[in-house]
Design a protein around this motif. Structure first.
Motif, PDB file in Angstrom:
ATOM      1  N   ARG A 186     127.819  81.548 -39.966  1.00  0.00           N
ATOM      2  CA  ARG A 186     127.779  82.464 -41.111  1.00  0.00           C
ATOM      3  C   ARG A 186     127.180  81.789 -42.348  1.00  0.00           C
ATOM      4  NH1 ARG A 186     130.901  83.023 -45.278  1.00  0.00           N
ATOM      5  NH2 ARG A 186     132.527  81.675 -44.392  1.00  0.00           N
ATOM      6  N   VAL A 187     127.556  80.519 -42.602  1.00  0.00           N
ATOM      7  CA  VAL A 187     127.027  79.852 -43.803  1.00  0.00           C
ATOM      8  C   VAL A 187     125.522  79.612 -43.671  1.00  0.00           C
ATOM      9  CG1 VAL A 187     129.224  78.779 -44.405  1.00  0.00           C
ATOM     10  CG2 VAL A 187     127.678  77.571 -42.891  1.00  0.00           C
ATOM     11  N   ARG A 188     125.042  79.413 -42.456  1.00  0.00           N
ATOM     12  CA  ARG A 188     123.593  79.284 -42.268  1.00  0.00           C
ATOM     13  C   ARG A 188     122.903  80.625 -42.499  1.00  0.00           C
ATOM     14  NH1 ARG A 188     123.151  75.428 -36.839  1.00  0.00           N
ATOM     15  NH2 ARG A 188     124.102  73.565 -37.786  1.00  0.00           N
ATOM     16  N   TYR A 189     123.517  81.711 -42.034  1.00  0.00           N
ATOM     17  CA  TYR A 189     122.959  83.042 -42.312  1.00  0.00           C
ATOM     18  C   TYR A 189     122.846  83.271 -43.817  1.00  0.00           C
ATOM     19  CZ  TYR A 189     123.633  84.579 -37.419  1.00  0.00           C
ATOM     20  OH  TYR A 189     123.564  84.724 -36.071  1.00  0.00           O
ATOM     21  N   ASP A 190     123.913  82.922 -44.557  1.00  0.00           N
ATOM     22  CA  ASP A 190     123.908  83.127 -46.003  1.00  0.00           C
ATOM     23  C   ASP A 190     122.796  82.323 -46.664  1.00  0.00           C
ATOM     24  OD1 ASP A 190     126.100  84.768 -45.695  1.00  0.00           O
ATOM     25  OD2 ASP A 190     127.573  83.236 -46.242  1.00  0.00           O
ATOM     26  N   ALA A 191     122.649  81.063 -46.234  1.00  0.00           N
ATOM     27  CA  ALA A 191     121.616  80.209 -46.823  1.00  0.00           C
ATOM     28  C   ALA A 191     120.225  80.737 -46.503  1.00  0.00           C
ATOM     29  CB  ALA A 191     121.775  78.775 -46.310  1.00  0.00           C
ATOM     30  N   LEU A 192     120.028  81.152 -45.267  1.00  0.00           N
ATOM     31  CA  LEU A 192     118.717  81.661 -44.867  1.00  0.00           C
ATOM     32  C   LEU A 192     118.390  82.967 -45.593  1.00  0.00           C
ATOM     33  CD1 LEU A 192     116.215  81.556 -43.114  1.00  0.00           C
ATOM     34  CD2 LEU A 192     117.542  82.500 -41.218  1.00  0.00           C
ATOM     35  N   GLU A 193     119.389  83.834 -45.735  1.00  0.00           N
ATOM     36  CA  GLU A 193     119.154  85.103 -46.418  1.00  0.00           C
ATOM     37  C   GLU A 193     118.767  84.882 -47.879  1.00  0.00           C
ATOM     38  OE1 GLU A 193     121.194  89.452 -46.295  1.00  0.00           O
ATOM     39  OE2 GLU A 193     122.558  87.777 -46.643  1.00  0.00           O
ATOM     40  N   GLU A 194     119.465  83.968 -48.535  1.00  0.00           N
ATOM     41  CA  GLU A 194     119.122  83.696 -49.923  1.00  0.00           C
ATOM     42  C   GLU A 194     117.755  83.047 -50.036  1.00  0.00           C
ATOM     43  OE1 GLU A 194     120.832  81.420 -53.918  1.00  0.00           O
ATOM     44  OE2 GLU A 194     122.010  81.447 -52.069  1.00  0.00           O
ATOM     45  N   MET A 195     117.433  82.184 -49.103  1.00  0.00           N
ATOM     46  CA  MET A 195     116.162  81.478 -49.158  1.00  0.00           C
ATOM     47  C   MET A 195     114.983  82.445 -49.011  1.00  0.00           C
ATOM     48  SD  MET A 195     115.084  78.103 -46.956  1.00  0.00           S
ATOM     49  CE  MET A 195     116.565  77.218 -47.394  1.00  0.00           C
ATOM     50  N   VAL A 196     115.072  83.376 -48.057  1.00  0.00           N
ATOM     51  CA  VAL A 196     113.948  84.287 -47.830  1.00  0.00           C
ATOM     52  C   VAL A 196     113.885  85.392 -48.885  1.00  0.00           C
ATOM     53  CG1 VAL A 196     113.930  83.829 -45.354  1.00  0.00           C
ATOM     54  CG2 VAL A 196     115.286  85.739 -46.231  1.00  0.00           C
ATOM     55  N   SER A 197     114.997  85.630 -49.574  1.00  0.00           N
ATOM     56  CA  SER A 197     114.987  86.666 -50.605  1.00  0.00           C
ATOM     57  C   SER A 197     114.486  86.132 -51.944  1.00  0.00           C
ATOM     58  CB  SER A 197     116.391  87.254 -50.782  1.00  0.00           C
ATOM     59  OG  SER A 197     117.306  86.267 -51.235  1.00  0.00           O
ATOM     60  N   ARG A 198     114.436  84.788 -52.102  1.00  0.00           N
ATOM     61  CA  ARG A 198     113.929  84.175 -53.323  1.00  0.00           C
ATOM     62  C   ARG A 198     112.649  83.417 -52.985  1.00  0.00           C
ATOM     63  NH1 ARG A 198     118.925  82.070 -57.073  1.00  0.00           N
ATOM     64  NH2 ARG A 198     120.139  84.008 -57.033  1.00  0.00           N
ATOM     65  N   GLU A 199     111.557  84.109 -53.121  1.00  0.00           N
ATOM     66  CA  GLU A 199     110.278  83.570 -52.674  1.00  0.00           C
ATOM     67  C   GLU A 199     109.895  82.299 -53.409  1.00  0.00           C
ATOM     68  OE1 GLU A 199     105.604  85.025 -52.340  1.00  0.00           O
ATOM     69  OE2 GLU A 199     107.196  86.464 -52.800  1.00  0.00           O
ATOM     70  N   GLU A 200     110.099  82.267 -54.704  1.00  0.00           N
ATOM     71  CA  GLU A 200     109.721  81.098 -55.483  1.00  0.00           C
ATOM     72  C   GLU A 200     110.538  79.875 -55.079  1.00  0.00           C
ATOM     73  OE1 GLU A 200     107.579  78.847 -58.110  1.00  0.00           O
ATOM     74  OE2 GLU A 200     107.217  80.933 -57.509  1.00  0.00           O
ATOM     75  N   ALA A 213     120.628  83.496 -32.430  1.00  0.00           N
ATOM     76  CA  ALA A 213     121.721  83.954 -33.303  1.00  0.00           C
ATOM     77  C   ALA A 213     122.755  82.862 -33.516  1.00  0.00           C
ATOM     78  CB  ALA A 213     122.369  85.192 -32.702  1.00  0.00           C
ATOM     79  N   GLN A 214     123.043  82.061 -32.484  1.00  0.00           N
ATOM     80  CA  GLN A 214     124.110  81.066 -32.598  1.00  0.00           C
ATOM     81  C   GLN A 214     123.659  79.728 -33.172  1.00  0.00           C
ATOM     82  OE1 GLN A 214     126.716  82.693 -28.840  1.00  0.00           O
ATOM     83  NE2 GLN A 214     127.204  80.670 -29.575  1.00  0.00           N
ATOM     84  N   ILE A 215     122.364  79.552 -33.408  1.00  0.00           N
ATOM     85  CA  ILE A 215     121.930  78.362 -34.157  1.00  0.00           C
ATOM     86  C   ILE A 215     121.744  78.701 -35.632  1.00  0.00           C
ATOM     87  CG2 ILE A 215     120.824  77.312 -32.153  1.00  0.00           C
ATOM     88  CD1 ILE A 215     118.131  78.150 -33.259  1.00  0.00           C
ATOM     89  N   GLY A 216     121.954  79.978 -35.995  1.00  0.00           N
ATOM     90  CA  GLY A 216     121.878  80.364 -37.404  1.00  0.00           C
ATOM     91  C   GLY A 216     120.570  80.976 -37.827  1.00  0.00           C
ATOM     92  N   CYS A 217     119.757  81.419 -36.857  1.00  0.00           N
ATOM     93  CA  CYS A 217     118.456  82.002 -37.176  1.00  0.00           C
ATOM     94  C   CYS A 217     118.533  83.523 -37.090  1.00  0.00           C
ATOM     95  CB  CYS A 217     117.399  81.471 -36.205  1.00  0.00           C
ATOM     96  SG  CYS A 217     115.715  82.019 -36.559  1.00  0.00           S
ATOM     97  N   PHE A 218     117.716  84.208 -37.868  1.00  0.00           N
ATOM     98  CA  PHE A 218     117.582  85.647 -37.739  1.00  0.00           C
ATOM     99  C   PHE A 218     116.789  85.963 -36.470  1.00  0.00           C
ATOM    100  CE2 PHE A 218     117.958  86.549 -42.603  1.00  0.00           C
ATOM    101  CZ  PHE A 218     119.232  86.010 -42.571  1.00  0.00           C
ATOM    102  N   ASP A 237     131.000  78.192 -33.687  1.00  0.00           N
ATOM    103  CA  ASP A 237     131.861  78.325 -34.867  1.00  0.00           C
ATOM    104  C   ASP A 237     131.183  79.274 -35.850  1.00  0.00           C
ATOM    105  OD1 ASP A 237     133.490  78.114 -37.031  1.00  0.00           O
ATOM    106  OD2 ASP A 237     133.269  75.943 -37.294  1.00  0.00           O
ATOM    107  N   PHE A 238     131.640  80.521 -35.890  1.00  0.00           N
ATOM    108  CA  PHE A 238     130.985  81.506 -36.745  1.00  0.00           C
ATOM    109  C   PHE A 238     131.257  81.249 -38.219  1.00  0.00           C
ATOM    110  CE2 PHE A 238     131.394  85.641 -39.002  1.00  0.00           C
ATOM    111  CZ  PHE A 238     130.033  85.874 -39.149  1.00  0.00           C
ATOM    112  N   ASN A 239     132.529  81.129 -38.593  1.00  0.00           N
ATOM    113  CA  ASN A 239     132.885  80.997 -40.011  1.00  0.00           C
ATOM    114  C   ASN A 239     132.438  79.663 -40.602  1.00  0.00           C
ATOM    115  OD1 ASN A 239     134.146  83.540 -40.386  1.00  0.00           O
ATOM    116  ND2 ASN A 239     135.942  82.802 -39.274  1.00  0.00           N
ATOM    117  N   GLY A 240     132.556  78.586 -39.808  1.00  0.00           N
ATOM    118  CA  GLY A 240     132.261  77.270 -40.349  1.00  0.00           C
ATOM    119  C   GLY A 240     130.801  76.876 -40.299  1.00  0.00           C
ATOM    120  N   VAL A 241     130.020  77.463 -39.392  1.00  0.00           N
ATOM    121  CA  VAL A 241     128.630  77.035 -39.205  1.00  0.00           C
ATOM    122  C   VAL A 241     127.662  78.209 -39.277  1.00  0.00           C
ATOM    123  CG1 VAL A 241     126.999  75.917 -37.641  1.00  0.00           C
ATOM    124  CG2 VAL A 241     129.329  75.032 -37.821  1.00  0.00           C
TER     125      VAL A 241
END
Length: 880
Positions: A317-331, A649-654, A311-315
């Motif tokens: 993609r939202v994990r990608y968004d969370a991971l991207e924000e997490m690694v971009s905000r170091e603090e 990729a399908q578990i939401g990891c880079f 499920d790309f849209n429901g699972v």
């Protein structure tokens, strides 16, 4: 059936029934009171049973008796009764190919319809985690999906209908389960237990508040899954005398189509969950990604890797968004990781809280208090997560933050603090935990409890003074120690100790290298009095704790949701840890597989800068990839990488690459190993053919298959013929295939088939000072087939030290065979026609892709380049 929101009555008896006496009159006088410091910190059986191979360490028992099995979720061990319904007892470890997993008690009920395409219902009840998963699978006569689902669940017991496990004529599914899921014990339960109405009633009474409506919608029309829920719950109640409090179970419906199926051989050969050479090694995909800090997070990661989402849209993609924000905000990322270190395995604790068992005695009381202390510690740690997530903006992190908000957790924590002292917390040290439990309940609630605790405090203080007195008497340094078995004991260095005094004054002596561990008769008496007093404290505390437990059970739904959100956050933070340390990129989800400078995730960590990255490209136009190359050129590593990266990729990891785009894959298959199967009386070629039969039966256009060196287990001619036939069948499926082979003739014959792309792992030869050719591996994928005129195998054999006389004969034979092959080649005109046809088909596929473009300017430039490329290639064909 029975549902209960109240605990079973706990037999407490009188105080005299648990304690022999109070402090005897002739005992030494107790010291005066001082301030007390609290504790410190569809298979055909013959055709496919090898695909679902049993663990190698499985050895069926020859005994007909049923050994007892212990449920670990109870406060005291509950022995599984011997029942006539069980066919046989087979207790083994979780299959090693799935990696190390926790010991869970999972009862699974299975029922099926009969017909050409059977429908199978499954209900997995995890007694250790308070979780129920329902599934209904439209399977085939081979029961592929059903067996795969059961193997991943690793149930401790599987319950069938009596008709399915009849001794004279068991069903096909039952026979397959007994052979292919040997770690589970099989049993049957009466037909009346499989009731849809009873299953719905269980859902209404046991599902978490707020989940019932959506659960009914999800299970509407899922007759067999609902019947299995009824059978599983009645079996648990009948066999183990276990019930659950109202609205306390996490019941969910999991469609079989919502997750990727990774075939068991693929999971094993790709080293997804464990290393092939060593089960303890972390050199596997799970070991690479597992940087979780909580047991809940580890479980979520393991479950997602066994069954990645589609499920790309429901699972995804939202994990990608969370991971991207997490690694971009170091603090924020650092604060999240810091907060996660505070959590225990509360998921199991909550499950024990909602489980109503007829357990009695001191151990049950102690465990109940321990559970309350763990929940209190958990609730006190949740605000740290809320504060760490305060800057979050993406939907998933915001949702987790909202679930952990003070409005949810503070009222429950205040409820606990009305009964439990605010500064009491869960401790791991036996003595610290004992003291914390003794002084957990607030003073003033029970006068008798306060008196018992005062006695307990004075006794423990006196034991401390007694140990000091023993040291002064013998003029040695005495250390007072405590464990649950011996209670208080003394550690005395042997350097200055008089050996005669040891035999005269000390008992239960254990000699160590530099000290002794011992007790005295007075210390044993004091231990007994402390134990009696502690038991009285526990029982009087338990009367108060039971009421608190009843109140907490009403709040179990938000507690479980907070727990699940923290587990998911831990998994994403684990991805963030590996992403930031290994320089991964966010993938795109497209219809095309396109990877630039991609790296094998496990070898990338092991080899670091020495690893040579590669490119990958797969579309409908190029979906079947032949990969050739000399031995040790990296073919196996190249094709395995694409499957491992697809899973990531399908578990939401880079993923480790400069650029990555993946399609959504529903199935992953692999045919890699060349091991035989002695248990099944099969050679390596026999195992190979059975696994390929499984792949051919189940592969489709949404599948990815990795095939390495097919047909090498038999004669060269037969092997190539079989490999060619299988390759043609796989081409027709439209699946994404990565096929590594040494059959260069087969590759050249099939090169003109639509969808085929030839690649080879490059290498070159050089001449050393002695005039001998040397082979240099480049480990780089390049278009075309390997040039077999260089006889890479012979060059490699020379490099390995083969005698020159053997090498010369081998070269003579190879050159003669090459000349004969060239003389039998087809005429050039027929070759030209084949190449023209393939060029036209490629043009057609390219125009189909271009028609989907929404950018007119880019499309015009693309069409110009396409025309130029077509004319150039056509000219090359005419000049052949």
């Amino acid at each position: 059936m029975s549902f209960s929101s109240e605990p079973s009555p706990r037999t407490t008896g009188t105080v005299s029934s648990y304690f022999s006496s109070s402090i005897p009159p002739d005992s030494p006088s107790l010291p005066s009171q001082r301030s007390y410091s609290q504790a410190s910190q569809a298979y055909d059986e013959d055709e496919f049973e090898d695909h679902f191979e049993a663990p190698s360490n499985y050895s069926p028992s020859v005994s007909s008796s049923r050994p007892s099995v212990t449920l670990t979720t109870t406060s005291t061990a509950i022995s599984r009764p011997s029942t006539p319904s069980g066919r046989r007892s087979r207790r083994g470890a979780t299959p090693s190919i799935l990696g190390q997993s926790e010991s869970n008690d999972i009862i699974c009920a299975v029922s099926e319809s009969r017909g050409i395409t059977p429908t199978v219902g499954i209900a997995n009840v995890n007694l250790s985690l308070g979780e129920v998963t329902l599934s209904q699978i439209c399977d085939n006569q081979s029961y592929v999906k059903t067996i795969h689902k059961l193997q991943l669940a690793s149930p401790s017991r599987i319950v069938f209908m009596p008709s399915a496990c009849a001794p004279n004529r068991p069903s096909t599914l039952f026979s397959l389960v007994e052979k292919l899921v040997p770690e589970a014990e099989t049993a049957c339960h009466e037909r009346s237990a499989w009731s849809e109405s009873a299953g719905i009633e269980y859902m209404e009474h046991l599902a978490l508040d707020g989940d019932i409506g959506s659960l009914k919608v999800a299970t509407q029309g899922k007759y067999y899954a609902v019947c299995c829920l009824s059978a599983a719950m009645k079996y648990i109640d009948h066999q183990f005398d276990v019930t659950f409090s109202l609205q306390s179970l996490r019941i969910g419906y999991q469609p079989s189509e919502d997750t990727m199926m990774i075939a068991i051989p693929a999971m094993q050969s790709l080293e997804v969950m464990r290393n092939l050479m060593s089960a303890k090694s972390k050199e596997c995909l799970f070991g690479l990604l597992n940087h979780t800090l909580t047991p809940m997070g580890t479980r979520v990661l393991r479950n997602n890797m066994l069954q990645p989402s589609i499920d790309f849209n429901g699972v995804i993609r939202v994990r990608y968004d969370a991971l991207e924000e997490m690694v971009s905000r170091e603090e924020m990322f650092r604060e999240i990781r810091k907060a996660l270190k505070l959590f225990h395995d509360v998921e199991r604790t909550l499950t024990k809280l909602i489980t109503i068992r007829p357990a009695t005695g001191i151990s049950a009381a102690e465990e109940q208090i321990t559970h309350i202390l763990m929940i209190k510690s958990f609730l006190e740690s949740v605000p740290e997560i809320y504060q760490a997530l305060y800057p979050a903006e993406c939907n998933l992190l915001v949702k987790i933050r909202n679930l952990c908000c003070p409005e949810t957790t503070v009222p429950i924590l205040l409820m606990i603090k009305k009964v439990i002292e605010a500064d009491v917390t869960y401790m791991k040290s036996p003595l610290d935990l004992r003291n914390q439990r003794a002084f957990a309940v607030k003073s003033g609630i029970s006068g008798m409890l306060d008196v018992a605790r005062q006695t307990y405090k004075e006794l423990t203080e006196y034991i401390g003074q007694y140990s000091t007195g023993v040291g002064e008497e013998h003029r040695v340094a005495v250390a007072l120690k405590f464990d649950n078995r011996r209670m208080y004991w003394l550690r005395i260095p042997t350097a200055d100790l008089d050996l005669e005094s040891v035999s005269q004054h000390f008992i239960n002596v254990i000699w160590k290298k530099k000290h002794i561990e011992c007790q005295t008769l007075d210390l044993v008496k004091l231990n007994r009095r402390v134990a009696d007093t502690s038991n009285e404290v526990m029982l009087r505390s338990d009367e108060i704790i039971l009421k608190l437990v009843r109140d907490l059970r009403k709040e179990i739904s938000p507690l479980f949701r907070v727990c699940e959100s923290i587990a998911l956050l831990d998994m994403i933070a684990s991805f963030g840890q590996v992403t930031t340390t290994r320089d991964y990129v966010r993938p795109l989800i497209e219809e095309t597989l396109a990877l630039k400078s991609a790296r094998h995730p496990i070898l990338d960590k092991k080899m670091a800068s020495e690893y040579v990255p590669n490119d990958y490209y797969a579309t409908e136009q190029y979906r079947f990839h032949f990969v050739t190359g000399c031995n040790m050129s990296g073919k196996s590593t190249y094709i395995r990488s694409v499957a491992l990266l697809q899973i990531m990729a399908q578990i939401g990891c880079f993923v480790p690459a400069e650029f990555a785009a993946f399609p959504i894959i529903h199935n992953i298959f692999a045919r890699i190993s060349i091991q035989d199967s002695i248990e099944a009386n099969l050679s390596s070629f026999g195992v190979e053919m059975r696994e390929m039969a499984f792949i051919l039966k189940n592969v489709d256009s949404r599948s990815l298959a990795i095939i390495d060196e097919l047909g090498r287990g038999t004669s060269n001619r037969d092997g190539m013929a079989i490999a060619m036939a299988i390759s043609e069948a796989l081409i027709d499926t439209g699946a994404s295939i990565w096929f590594a082979t040494h059959f260069i003739e087969m590759v050249r014959v099939l090169a003109d088939r639509p969808g085929v792309l030839n690649l080879h792992l490059a290498s070159n030869t050089s001449i050393d000072e002695g005039g001998m050719p040397q082979l240099n591996m480049l480990y780089k994928a390049t278009a075309g087939t390997v040039d077999d005129e260089h006889h890479y195998g012979i060059v490699l054999a020379r490099a390995m030290g083969m005698p020159s006389s053997f090498i010369e004969v081998a070269e003579t034979v190879a050159n003669d065979l090459r000349r004969r092959r060239e003389s039998n080649q087809q005429n050039s005109e027929s070759h030209k026609e084949i190449h023209r046809q393939k060029l036209m088909l490629n043009l057609y596929e390219a125009l189909k892709q271009a028609a989907k473009s929404s950018n007119p300017e880019a499309l015009l430039g693309y069409l110009r380049r396409l025309r130029e490329d077509y004319l150039e290639r056509l000219q090359e064909i005419e000049e052949m």
